[in-house]
Write an enzyme that holds these catalytic residues in place. Sequence first.
Site, PDB file in Angstrom:
ATOM      1  N   ASN A  13      47.520   6.532  47.587  1.00 32.67           N
ATOM      2  CA  ASN A  13      46.938   5.279  47.080  1.00 32.67           C
ATOM      3  C   ASN A  13      47.962   4.156  46.963  1.00 32.67           C
ATOM      4  O   ASN A  13      47.721   3.041  47.424  1.00 32.67           O
ATOM      5  CB  ASN A  13      46.298   5.518  45.705  1.00 32.67           C
ATOM      6  CG  ASN A  13      44.973   6.252  45.826  1.00 32.67           C
ATOM      7  OD1 ASN A  13      44.323   6.236  46.879  1.00 32.67           O
ATOM      8  ND2 ASN A  13      44.569   6.921  44.753  1.00 32.67           N
ATOM      9  N   HIS A 178      59.514   4.820  30.922  1.00 34.57           N
ATOM     10  CA  HIS A 178      58.147   4.513  31.358  1.00 34.57           C
ATOM     11  C   HIS A 178      57.264   5.636  30.821  1.00 34.57           C
ATOM     12  O   HIS A 178      56.971   6.597  31.490  1.00 34.57           O
ATOM     13  CB  HIS A 178      58.108   4.476  32.885  1.00 34.57           C
ATOM     14  CG  HIS A 178      56.786   4.078  33.451  1.00 34.57           C
ATOM     15  ND1 HIS A 178      56.076   2.984  33.009  1.00 34.57           N
ATOM     16  CD2 HIS A 178      56.040   4.619  34.448  1.00 34.57           C
ATOM     17  CE1 HIS A 178      54.963   2.874  33.726  1.00 34.57           C
ATOM     18  NE2 HIS A 178      54.909   3.858  34.593  1.00 34.57           N
TER      19      HIS A 178
HETATM   20  N1  APR Z   1      57.017  13.884  51.104  1.00 39.06           N
HETATM   21  C1  APR Z   1      56.234  12.816  51.338  1.00 39.06           C
HETATM   22  N2  APR Z   1      55.048  12.624  50.736  1.00 39.06           N
HETATM   23  C2  APR Z   1      54.632  13.553  49.885  1.00 39.06           C
HETATM   24  C3  APR Z   1      55.386  14.703  49.598  1.00 39.06           C
HETATM   25  C4  APR Z   1      56.637  14.843  50.253  1.00 39.06           C
HETATM   26  N3  APR Z   1      57.430  15.898  50.041  1.00 39.06           N
HETATM   27  N4  APR Z   1      54.695  15.443  48.697  1.00 39.06           N
HETATM   28  C5  APR Z   1      53.553  14.784  48.437  1.00 39.06           C
HETATM   29  N5  APR Z   1      53.495  13.648  49.157  1.00 39.06           N
HETATM   30  C6  APR Z   1      52.437  12.656  49.249  1.00 39.06           C
HETATM   31  C7  APR Z   1      51.045  13.259  49.078  1.00 39.06           C
HETATM   32  O1  APR Z   1      50.652  14.007  50.243  1.00 39.06           O
HETATM   33  C8  APR Z   1      50.203  12.028  48.825  1.00 39.06           C
HETATM   34  O2  APR Z   1      49.627  11.512  50.020  1.00 39.06           O
HETATM   35  O3  APR Z   1      52.494  11.686  48.246  1.00 39.06           O
HETATM   36  C9  APR Z   1      51.215  11.019  48.240  1.00 39.06           C
HETATM   37  C10 APR Z   1      50.876  10.583  46.842  1.00 39.06           C
HETATM   38  O4  APR Z   1      49.723   9.830  46.923  1.00 39.06           O
HETATM   39  P1  APR Z   1      48.548   9.877  45.801  1.00 39.06           P
HETATM   40  O5  APR Z   1      48.218  11.316  45.517  1.00 39.06           O
HETATM   41  O6  APR Z   1      47.455   8.993  46.247  1.00 39.06           O
HETATM   42  O7  APR Z   1      49.278   9.312  44.507  1.00 39.06           O
HETATM   43  P2  APR Z   1      49.563   7.775  44.121  1.00 39.06           P
HETATM   44  O8  APR Z   1      48.449   7.272  43.294  1.00 39.06           O
HETATM   45  O9  APR Z   1      49.982   7.034  45.331  1.00 39.06           O
HETATM   46  O10 APR Z   1      50.801   7.974  43.113  1.00 39.06           O
HETATM   47  C11 APR Z   1      52.031   8.515  43.567  1.00 39.06           C
HETATM   48  O11 APR Z   1      53.333   7.376  41.895  1.00 39.06           O
HETATM   49  O12 APR Z   1      52.737   6.169  39.981  1.00 39.06           O
HETATM   50  C12 APR Z   1      53.150   7.399  40.499  1.00 39.06           C
HETATM   51  O13 APR Z   1      52.207   8.940  38.913  1.00 39.06           O
HETATM   52  C13 APR Z   1      52.153   8.469  40.246  1.00 39.06           C
HETATM   53  O14 APR Z   1      53.658  10.239  40.748  1.00 39.06           O
HETATM   54  C14 APR Z   1      52.569   9.500  41.242  1.00 39.06           C
HETATM   55  C15 APR Z   1      53.026   8.647  42.424  1.00 39.06           C
END
Ligand code: APR
Length: 311
Positions: A13, A178
């Site tokens: 997201n 945070h």
């Molecule tokens: N390398 C790259 N991407 C990864 C990895 C990795 N090793 N592990 C997980 N991901 C990806 C996931 O596949 C997912 O598409 O990270 C993405 C995270 O996206 P969302 O689940 O949509 O989360 P988002 O709302 O973007 O938040 C991400 O930011 O604000 C913080 O608390 C929140 O920790 C969370 C992060």
Amino acid sequence: MSRKKIALIGAGNIGGELAALVARKELGDVVLFDIPDKEGLAKGKALDLEQNGAVLSHDAGIKGSSSWDDCAGADVVIVTAGVPRKPGMSRDDLLSINLKIIRNVAENVKTKCPNAFVIVISNPLDAMVYEMKKITGFPAQRVVGMAGVLDAGRFQLFLAREVGASVKDVRAMVLGGHGDTMVPVTSYCTIYGVPVTQLIAPDKLQAIVERTRNGGGEIVKLMGTSAYYAPASAAVVMAEAFLKDQKRVVPAAAYLDGEYGYKDLYMGVPVVLGAKGVERVVTINLTAEEKAMLDKSASAVRELIEASKKL
Ligand code: APR
């Protein structure tokens, strides 16, 4: 002059919204990276966004990828890899899951993007950004965490609504970790230079402070996952300050080496962001009450960092 390269690690997201903003502002070419299982998501979003650029007439290459080779030589790396909160979870609940992820990301950033300015967004933020610096071994100036711009933005919105003023005229300061212990510093919050304490009654101000502290949780409760528009915008403000050497003064999670009396800790403080990254930590005077709150926040961050070391 060739375009800058901006690697977005995590195509979820926040990653998707980051790509949209970076492209719209033409800050550089984007690599939207995710794990192999999510390669289709990364590539699909990238293609949709390139087509969006054709509609809106802006030039930016956006490439979806699950190969670190595509991120090689990035000027800026913004990390959202990890899982977001679900209702009822605190940011700290994410520690063990996201720690493994951030370690993997940091190893790759170290080898593939050795000169990058790194902005970490993954939660729990202060522990994640600490780990990023530890593993990459990058100078503290080049590793920073995004939280303060977002938390201050939330604070500014609530203050503006309370007094019926434009958000453009409100400046608010948020310090500390945070999390639930973040310290919105009312003594440095103004509406076009007028201290908010002159405009808002103490009980109303306290309610706004509480709402700011729970600003992320309020959204998680409403939509079942964490916020992404404002977090992405906040990180882009920071990336832009670096890329354009703007010397913006913003609150951000910076490495403290004695500033404010804390050592070997990442925490939200005002910093100057420019071409060298975190060019300076700005030290401001705090009341005894604010300092006590900051101490509490620092202890909470320290606990998280200690917990990380055992995982
Ligand atoms: N390398 C790259 N991407 C990864 C990895 C990795 N090793 N592990 C997980 N991901 C990806 C996931 O596949 C997912 O598409 O990270 C993405 C995270 O996206 P969302 O689940 O949509 O989360 P988002 O709302 O973007 O938040 C991400 O930011 O604000 C913080 O608390 C929140 O920790 C969370 C992060």
